[in-house]
Scaffold this motif. Structure first.
Motif, PDB file in Angstrom:
ATOM      1  N   ARG A  22      10.741  -1.833  16.561  1.00 37.97           N
ATOM      2  CA  ARG A  22      11.229  -3.331  16.850  1.00 37.97           C
ATOM      3  C   ARG A  22      10.836  -4.128  15.535  1.00 37.97           C
ATOM      4  O   ARG A  22      10.113  -3.821  14.818  1.00 37.97           O
ATOM      5  CB  ARG A  22      10.458  -3.868  17.968  1.00 37.97           C
ATOM      6  N   ASP A  23      11.501  -5.156  15.287  1.00 36.44           N
ATOM      7  CA  ASP A  23      11.006  -6.028  14.273  1.00 36.44           C
ATOM      8  C   ASP A  23       9.707  -6.849  14.473  1.00 36.44           C
ATOM      9  O   ASP A  23       9.246  -6.856  15.650  1.00 36.44           O
ATOM     10  CB  ASP A  23      11.935  -7.132  14.095  1.00 36.44           C
ATOM     11  N   ALA A  24       9.183  -7.093  13.681  1.00 37.99           N
ATOM     12  CA  ALA A  24       7.892  -7.737  13.723  1.00 37.99           C
ATOM     13  C   ALA A  24       7.701  -8.757  12.866  1.00 37.99           C
ATOM     14  O   ALA A  24       7.954  -8.782  11.858  1.00 37.99           O
ATOM     15  CB  ALA A  24       6.829  -6.530  13.845  1.00 37.99           C
ATOM     16  N   LEU A  25       6.550  -9.840  13.403  1.00 34.54           N
ATOM     17  CA  LEU A  25       5.974 -10.763  12.581  1.00 34.54           C
ATOM     18  C   LEU A  25       4.908 -10.548  11.681  1.00 34.54           C
ATOM     19  O   LEU A  25       4.216  -9.656  12.246  1.00 34.54           O
ATOM     20  CB  LEU A  25       5.816 -12.199  13.338  1.00 34.54           C
ATOM     21  N   SER A  26       4.805 -10.602  10.318  1.00 36.36           N
ATOM     22  CA  SER A  26       3.722 -10.327   9.631  1.00 36.36           C
ATOM     23  C   SER A  26       3.156 -11.486   9.055  1.00 36.36           C
ATOM     24  O   SER A  26       3.641 -12.171   8.571  1.00 36.36           O
ATOM     25  CB  SER A  26       4.292  -9.267   8.682  1.00 36.36           C
ATOM     26  N   ALA A  27       1.765 -11.314   9.148  1.00 37.34           N
ATOM     27  CA  ALA A  27       0.968 -12.616   8.466  1.00 37.34           C
ATOM     28  C   ALA A  27      -0.231 -12.068   7.812  1.00 37.34           C
ATOM     29  O   ALA A  27      -0.836 -10.892   8.292  1.00 37.34           O
ATOM     30  CB  ALA A  27       0.769 -13.656   9.708  1.00 37.34           C
ATOM     31  N   PHE A  28      -0.714 -12.593   6.743  1.00 38.20           N
ATOM     32  CA  PHE A  28      -2.101 -12.491   6.359  1.00 38.20           C
ATOM     33  C   PHE A  28      -2.962 -13.196   6.900  1.00 38.20           C
ATOM     34  O   PHE A  28      -2.752 -14.552   7.111  1.00 38.20           O
ATOM     35  CB  PHE A  28      -1.973 -12.529   4.784  1.00 38.20           C
ATOM     36  N   ARG A  73       4.195 -19.350   7.275  1.00 38.14           N
ATOM     37  CA  ARG A  73       2.929 -18.525   7.918  1.00 38.14           C
ATOM     38  C   ARG A  73       3.049 -17.153   8.023  1.00 38.14           C
ATOM     39  O   ARG A  73       2.141 -16.418   8.122  1.00 38.14           O
ATOM     40  CB  ARG A  73       2.515 -19.276   9.131  1.00 38.14           C
ATOM     41  N   SER A  74       4.336 -16.645   8.285  1.00 40.30           N
ATOM     42  CA  SER A  74       4.604 -15.212   8.679  1.00 40.30           C
ATOM     43  C   SER A  74       6.063 -14.849   8.210  1.00 40.30           C
ATOM     44  O   SER A  74       6.865 -15.859   7.998  1.00 40.30           O
ATOM     45  CB  SER A  74       4.557 -15.061   9.952  1.00 40.30           C
ATOM     46  N   THR A  75       6.175 -13.691   8.096  1.00 43.88           N
ATOM     47  CA  THR A  75       7.648 -13.012   7.436  1.00 43.88           C
ATOM     48  C   THR A  75       8.156 -12.160   8.747  1.00 43.88           C
ATOM     49  O   THR A  75       7.264 -11.410   9.224  1.00 43.88           O
ATOM     50  CB  THR A  75       7.503 -12.416   6.188  1.00 43.88           C
ATOM     51  N   LEU A  76       9.296 -12.036   8.713  1.00 44.23           N
ATOM     52  CA  LEU A  76      10.079 -11.129   9.557  1.00 44.23           C
ATOM     53  C   LEU A  76      10.198  -9.759   8.844  1.00 44.23           C
ATOM     54  O   LEU A  76      10.683  -9.583   7.721  1.00 44.23           O
ATOM     55  CB  LEU A  76      11.318 -11.723  10.206  1.00 44.23           C
ATOM     56  N   GLU A  77       9.678  -8.768   9.411  1.00 48.15           N
ATOM     57  CA  GLU A  77       9.870  -7.359   8.945  1.00 48.15           C
ATOM     58  C   GLU A  77      10.609  -6.266   9.867  1.00 48.15           C
ATOM     59  O   GLU A  77      10.153  -6.053  10.868  1.00 48.15           O
ATOM     60  CB  GLU A  77       8.216  -6.636   8.511  1.00 48.15           C
ATOM     61  N   PRO A  78      11.694  -6.080   9.410  1.00 48.69           N
ATOM     62  CA  PRO A  78      12.677  -5.262  10.209  1.00 48.69           C
ATOM     63  C   PRO A  78      11.839  -3.859  10.651  1.00 48.69           C
ATOM     64  O   PRO A  78      11.339  -3.282   9.675  1.00 48.69           O
ATOM     65  CB  PRO A  78      13.735  -4.848   9.392  1.00 48.69           C
TER      66      PRO A  78
END
Length: 132
Positions: A22-28, A73-78
């Motif tokens: 699944r796609d996920a939101l990624s954040a530091f 704040r976050s990026t979408l990572e396929p």
């Protein structure tokens, strides 16, 4: 899972499944800021998260549910949410690996093939009239 919960697994109806990536939101998340209210709200809505230690903090992944998100704040990572874990033993189950899940309208439980065979029993063959 407790011994009692493991013993009760046979009472549920099960089905074979292959959980897709699944796609996920990624954040530091900086080490000093793990109590970020925006991140907590996204986690609460999703119900799942994974924290990976990196220099200065953590890389946080949250399954993407299609809701709007703050791209500053976050990026979408396929396909970043690329595995699940067995609820009984914790085994890492890669996306699209055969596993077993409880049928709809049951508490959601995911088991690897080994735990399914151990705690639920071997898969029952389909009746001959459903094979053709």
């Amino acid at each position: 899972m407790t011994d009692q919960e493991l013993a009760e697994l046979r009472k549920y109806p099960w089905m074979e499944s292959r959980i897709p990536a699944r796609d996920a939101l990624s954040a530091f998340v900086p080490a000093a800021n793990t109590q970020d209210p925006v991140i907590e709200q996204i986690q609460e809505r999703s119900g799942a998260s994974r924290w990976y230690p990196v220099d200065g903090g953590h890389r946080l992944l949250i399954p993407f549910d299609g809701e709007p998100y703050d791209s500053t704040r976050s990026t979408l990572e396929p396909d970043a949410w690329d595995h699940e874990h067995c609820d009984a033993c914790g085994e890492h189950i890669e996306a699209m690996t055969l596993c077993h899940v409880t049928e709809p309208d049951q508490p959601y439980i995911l088991l690897c093939a080994t735990c399914y065979a151990t705690y639920v029993g071997p898969a029952k063959p389909k009746p001959w009239w459903k094979v053709w």
